[in-house]
Design an enzyme around this catalytic site. Structure first.
Site, PDB file in Angstrom:
ATOM      1  N   GLU A 283      -6.388  -8.176 -13.165  1.00  0.00           N
ATOM      2  CA  GLU A 283      -6.693  -6.810 -12.723  1.00  0.00           C
ATOM      3  C   GLU A 283      -6.832  -5.880 -13.928  1.00  0.00           C
ATOM      4  O   GLU A 283      -7.720  -5.027 -13.960  1.00  0.00           O
ATOM      5  CB  GLU A 283      -5.589  -6.324 -11.780  1.00  0.00           C
ATOM      6  CG  GLU A 283      -5.979  -5.147 -10.936  1.00  0.00           C
ATOM      7  CD  GLU A 283      -4.925  -4.873  -9.875  1.00  0.00           C
ATOM      8  OE1 GLU A 283      -5.022  -5.467  -8.789  1.00  0.00           O
ATOM      9  OE2 GLU A 283      -4.002  -4.090 -10.129  1.00  0.00           O
ATOM     10  N   GLU A 286     -10.137  -6.551 -15.516  1.00  0.00           N
ATOM     11  CA  GLU A 286     -11.204  -5.983 -14.674  1.00  0.00           C
ATOM     12  C   GLU A 286     -11.274  -4.466 -14.878  1.00  0.00           C
ATOM     13  O   GLU A 286     -12.359  -3.887 -14.994  1.00  0.00           O
ATOM     14  CB  GLU A 286     -10.911  -6.316 -13.205  1.00  0.00           C
ATOM     15  CG  GLU A 286     -12.003  -5.884 -12.256  1.00  0.00           C
ATOM     16  CD  GLU A 286     -11.614  -6.089 -10.785  1.00  0.00           C
ATOM     17  OE1 GLU A 286     -10.514  -6.611 -10.499  1.00  0.00           O
ATOM     18  OE2 GLU A 286     -12.420  -5.695  -9.927  1.00  0.00           O
ATOM     19  N   CYS A 309      -3.107  -5.602  -4.211  1.00  0.00           N
ATOM     20  CA  CYS A 309      -2.097  -6.650  -3.966  1.00  0.00           C
ATOM     21  C   CYS A 309      -1.360  -6.471  -2.646  1.00  0.00           C
ATOM     22  O   CYS A 309      -0.672  -7.373  -2.199  1.00  0.00           O
ATOM     23  CB  CYS A 309      -1.113  -6.733  -5.122  1.00  0.00           C
ATOM     24  SG  CYS A 309      -0.579  -5.174  -5.755  1.00  0.00           S
ATOM     25  N   SER A 329     -10.016  -3.354  -6.765  1.00  0.00           N
ATOM     26  CA  SER A 329     -10.037  -4.536  -7.629  1.00  0.00           C
ATOM     27  C   SER A 329     -10.308  -5.760  -6.770  1.00  0.00           C
ATOM     28  O   SER A 329      -9.870  -5.839  -5.619  1.00  0.00           O
ATOM     29  CB  SER A 329      -8.668  -4.679  -8.298  1.00  0.00           C
ATOM     30  OG  SER A 329      -8.545  -5.969  -8.840  1.00  0.00           O
ATOM     31  N   LYS A 368       2.199 -10.033   4.762  1.00  0.00           N
ATOM     32  CA  LYS A 368       1.940 -11.242   3.962  1.00  0.00           C
ATOM     33  C   LYS A 368       1.718 -12.450   4.875  1.00  0.00           C
ATOM     34  O   LYS A 368       1.056 -13.419   4.482  1.00  0.00           O
ATOM     35  CB  LYS A 368       3.097 -11.503   2.998  1.00  0.00           C
ATOM     36  CG  LYS A 368       3.176 -10.490   1.862  1.00  0.00           C
ATOM     37  CD  LYS A 368       2.138 -10.740   0.792  1.00  0.00           C
ATOM     38  CE  LYS A 368       2.102  -9.643  -0.245  1.00  0.00           C
ATOM     39  NZ  LYS A 368       0.915  -9.723  -1.099  1.00  0.00           N
ATOM     40  N   GLU A 371      -1.813 -12.046   5.711  1.00  0.00           N
ATOM     41  CA  GLU A 371      -2.651 -12.290   4.527  1.00  0.00           C
ATOM     42  C   GLU A 371      -2.841 -13.794   4.285  1.00  0.00           C
ATOM     43  O   GLU A 371      -3.945 -14.263   4.042  1.00  0.00           O
ATOM     44  CB  GLU A 371      -2.003 -11.657   3.283  1.00  0.00           C
ATOM     45  CG  GLU A 371      -2.825 -11.849   2.009  1.00  0.00           C
ATOM     46  CD  GLU A 371      -2.105 -11.346   0.752  1.00  0.00           C
ATOM     47  OE1 GLU A 371      -0.929 -11.693   0.541  1.00  0.00           O
ATOM     48  OE2 GLU A 371      -2.720 -10.598  -0.021  1.00  0.00           O
ATOM     49  N   GLU A 376     -10.408 -16.743   4.108  1.00  0.00           N
ATOM     50  CA  GLU A 376     -10.911 -16.907   2.733  1.00  0.00           C
ATOM     51  C   GLU A 376      -9.851 -17.466   1.795  1.00  0.00           C
ATOM     52  O   GLU A 376     -10.155 -17.830   0.666  1.00  0.00           O
ATOM     53  CB  GLU A 376     -11.475 -15.581   2.198  1.00  0.00           C
ATOM     54  CG  GLU A 376     -10.483 -14.446   1.993  1.00  0.00           C
ATOM     55  CD  GLU A 376     -10.313 -13.551   3.216  1.00  0.00           C
ATOM     56  OE1 GLU A 376     -10.517 -14.040   4.345  1.00  0.00           O
ATOM     57  OE2 GLU A 376      -9.952 -12.367   3.045  1.00  0.00           O
ATOM     58  N   CYS A 512       7.167  -2.182  -1.903  1.00  0.00           N
ATOM     59  CA  CYS A 512       7.656  -3.374  -1.183  1.00  0.00           C
ATOM     60  C   CYS A 512       9.162  -3.348  -0.933  1.00  0.00           C
ATOM     61  O   CYS A 512       9.641  -4.024  -0.026  1.00  0.00           O
ATOM     62  CB  CYS A 512       7.320  -4.630  -1.962  1.00  0.00           C
ATOM     63  SG  CYS A 512       5.563  -4.912  -2.095  1.00  0.00           S
TER      64      CYS A 512
HETATM   65 FE1  HC1 Z   1       4.951  -7.010  -2.982  1.00  0.00          FE
HETATM   66 FE2  HC1 Z   1       3.304  -8.116  -4.523  1.00  0.00          FE
HETATM   67  S1  HC1 Z   1       4.676  -6.429  -5.153  1.00  0.00           S
HETATM   68  S2  HC1 Z   1       2.678  -6.967  -2.656  1.00  0.00           S
HETATM   69  O1  HC1 Z   1       4.820  -5.295  -2.742  1.00  0.00           O
HETATM   70  O2  HC1 Z   1       1.832  -7.415  -5.524  1.00  0.00           O
HETATM   71  O3  HC1 Z   1       5.221  -8.236  -0.313  1.00  0.00           O
HETATM   72  O4  HC1 Z   1       7.838  -7.518  -3.593  1.00  0.00           O
HETATM   73  O5  HC1 Z   1       5.195  -9.930  -3.496  1.00  0.00           O
HETATM   74  O6  HC1 Z   1       1.729 -10.550  -3.530  1.00  0.00           O
HETATM   75  O7  HC1 Z   1       4.283  -9.600  -6.952  1.00  0.00           O
HETATM   76  C1  HC1 Z   1       5.196  -7.701  -1.280  1.00  0.00           C
HETATM   77  C2  HC1 Z   1       6.775  -7.249  -3.290  1.00  0.00           C
HETATM   78  C3  HC1 Z   1       4.737  -8.876  -3.591  1.00  0.00           C
HETATM   79  C4  HC1 Z   1       2.304  -9.635  -4.006  1.00  0.00           C
HETATM   80  C5  HC1 Z   1       3.888  -9.099  -6.044  1.00  0.00           C
END
Ligand code: HC1
Ligand code: SF4
Length: 579
Positions: A283, A286, A309, A329, A368, A371, A376, A512
């Site tokens: 990132e 980028e 993220c 990103s 998550k 996700e 994909e 998070c």
């Molecule tokens: Fe998160 Fe991440 S910080 S998104 O908040 O970018 O869930 O803890 O794991 O993938 O590293 C959440 C936290 C986490 C991702 C990272």
């Protein structure tokens, strides 16, 4: 200021405060269910629907709900008379008359605010039992289970979804016994613009909204002799896991968590923090590429770069900012980068095919789960991340397996996918991703060593922060938002033409650390601040604090990826967005 007398004690509160505010200042316990006041986030659930907080007010004939009754100067209140207790008992009996009594198998058992009150008031049966109970279908999304038989119409979820997250998914429908909180046309959550952020789950006082629990899937995988099962733990988990296992809030449990995962039987204990360092490489590169092209007059270079993220945030911008899908990103989240590297580089190291390797994530986040299931992020039907469990689910697994967490020694993660720098843990805090990116971008852009790695201006709990940061000759304007309502405000400023070079968004309050899968925070901002301190302390205590210094990341590029933004990196570590 107003002077208020409650149960013979006297206090003063600012004008506009309620009886409940005065009672809390006096440490007088008035029970609540629908009440939800997130002062720092400037949100107050105005439902006043449950009536469990009723009190007697001198000079008034009717009982008054303490949460919604403004205090007046000289007001005299009695919070615990027989009349009050009887009214609260009746409220509970009425609530329970249309509430399932399946506490033995309810996901919220032991953490249910209604169960706690029923126990406190010694409710054994309801005189209103006996009628037909209303029944709704269960709605199961990858992240959340809605069981509206258990909804008590407190409307806290609506406040979170509509006022804080501005997603507008949930609202009250129907009347009387058939009244529930539901998406429009009572659609499945998965078919709506729900971001899976889980903030509705985080505040539901009962078992009406709970996570889709995958902890038994982990047990099944661990028991399968044909599989190699590895685990990654998100940055924020270590800042809160202890709270569900008898350890004081604000205590880092990183070492005990690694020890517990080893005792659960995982073959290798790895860390999402490793992939957070990798995310910064991609990132950050980028960002520098876009910035250089933008400053050189390239009209196709899009700024501000938006962090990508947080999967709740990704789904939010896919729904709400469809004209800007080329702005975020393209870097995958650390969770998904970890999965992609594990199922290629690491599976090759082990000499096993990808479908023999099971990747489990422990996340503070319910989105998550959604996700990992996005199509994909699979290859020929085999997902990069196989199972996601939340912090709460890990705590349950540890208890289920009779592991005495508090007396575990501190242990380390395994190499190579368990090593990280101080830039990684702060991903779990609002402002942390951009701070980590700035540390690396500065050194890559200038070729100089960054002396002061703490970027204090991007830290803190303000919903929207704007900071100016000098990176070599460039003065960069950085925006940071946590909570999707704040993200919407910030993105609208971009749409209106305000200049930003980079923006970080996290869907949950505080980042998070306040995720929908964390031990319930009950809107307690002080608790979130304690979790924040854990992650900043972990960063400060690391010998290396910049992602590009991680020796295992350097090795990964040397042996496998080539360099950031290489063709292989693009293939494995970058993604695209959908309308
Ligand atoms: Fe998160 Fe991440 S910080 S998104 O908040 O970018 O869930 O803890 O794991 O993938 O590293 C959440 C936290 C986490 C991702 C990272
Ligand atoms: Fe709203 Fe988030 Fe709950 Fe979805 S998960 S209904 S977006 S609060």
């Amino acid at each position: 200021m107003l002077t208020v007398h409650i149960d013979g004690k006297t206090t003063t509160i600012p004008a506009g405060g309620t009886i409940l505010d005065a009672a809390r200042k006096l440490d007088i316990d008035i029970p609540t269910l629908c009440y939800l006041n997130l002062e720092d986030l400037k949100v107050n659930n105005k439902a006043a629907s449950c009536r469990i907080c009723v009190v007697e007010v001198e000079g008034r004939r009717n009982l008054a709900p303490a949460c919604a009754t403004p205090a007046t100067d000289g007001m005299v209140v009695k919070s615990n008379t027989l009349r009050v207790l009887n009214a609260r008992k009746t409220v509970l009996e009425l609530l329970l008359s249309d509430h399932p009594k399946d506490c033995l198998v309810c996901a919220k058992s032991g953490e249910c605010e209604l169960q706690d009150l029923a126990e406190k008031f010694g409710i054994r049966e309801s005189p209103y039992d006996g009628g037909e109970m209303s029944h709704y279908r269960k709605d199961v999304s990858p992240s959340i289970i809605r069981d509206m038989d258990k909804c008590i119409m407190c409307r806290r979820c609506e406040t979170m979804c509509n006022d804080i997250q501005t997603c507008g998914v949930l609202s009250g429908v129907n009347r009387g016994f058939t009244a529930v909180v539901a998406p429009a046309f009572e659609m499945n959550l998965a078919d709506t613009v729900c971001t899976n952020c889980g903030q509705c789950v985080a505040v539901c006082p009962v078992g009406a909204l709970v996570e889709n629990d995958n902890s038994w899937d982990v047990v099944d995988a661990l028991a399968d002799p044909d599989k190699v099962v590895i685990v990654q733990t998100a940055p924020a988990v270590r800042a809160a896991l202890g709270e569900d296992l008898g350890i004081a809030p604000g205590t880092s449990v990183t070492g005990k968590m690694a020890a517990a995962l080893r005792r659960l039987g995982f073959d290798h204990i790895f860390d999402t923090d490793f992939a957070a360092d990798l995310t910064i490489m991609e990132e950050g590169s980028e960002f520098l590429d876009r910035l250089t092209r933008y400053l050189g007059g390239d009209q196709t270079a899009k700024l501000p770069i938006l962090t990508s993220c947080c999967p709740g945030w990704v789904k939010f911008f896919e729904h709400n900012f469809q004209d800007m899908l080329d702005v975020p990103s393209t870097a995958k989240s650390p969770q998904q980068m970890f999965g992609a590297i594990a199922k290629t580089y690491y599976a090759d190291m082990l000499g096993i095919p990808r479908d023999k390797l099971v990747v489990v994530s422990v996340m503070p986040c319910l989105a998550k789960k959604y996700e990992r299931a996005r199509p994909e992020f699979s290859v020929d039907g085999n997902p990069d991340v196989d199972i996601v469990i939340s912090t709460r689910e890990l705590a349950r697994l540890i208890k289920r397996m009779n592991i005495d967490f508090a007396s575990l020694p501190d242990e380390d993660f395994d190499a190579p996918l368990g090593e990280s720098t101080g830039a990684a843990p702060i991903f779990g805090v609002t402002g942390g991703v951009i701070e980590a990116a700035l540390r690396t971008a500065y050194e890559l852009a200038t070729g100089e060593t960054l002396q002061k790695v703490d970027f204090e201006d991007v830290r803190g709990m303000d919903g929207v922060k704007v900071a100016t940061v000098q990176v070599g000759p460039h003065e960069l304007r950085i925006g940071i938002a946590h909570g999707l309502g704040n993200a919407r405000k910030l993105l609208n400023r971009v749409r209106e033409g305000e200049t930003f070079h980079a923006i970080e968004v996290m869907a949950c309050p505080g980042g998070c650390i306040g995720g929908g899968g964390q031990p319930y925070h009950h809107g307690d901002i002080e608790l979130l601040k304690l979790r924040t301190q854990v992650l900043y302390a972990e960063d400060a205590g690391k010998p290396l604090r910049k992602s590009h210094q991680n020796p295992y990341i350097i090795e990964l590029y040397e042996k496998f990826l080539g360099k950031p933004l290489s063709e292989k990196s693009h293939h494995l570590l970058h993604t695209h967005y959908f309308k």
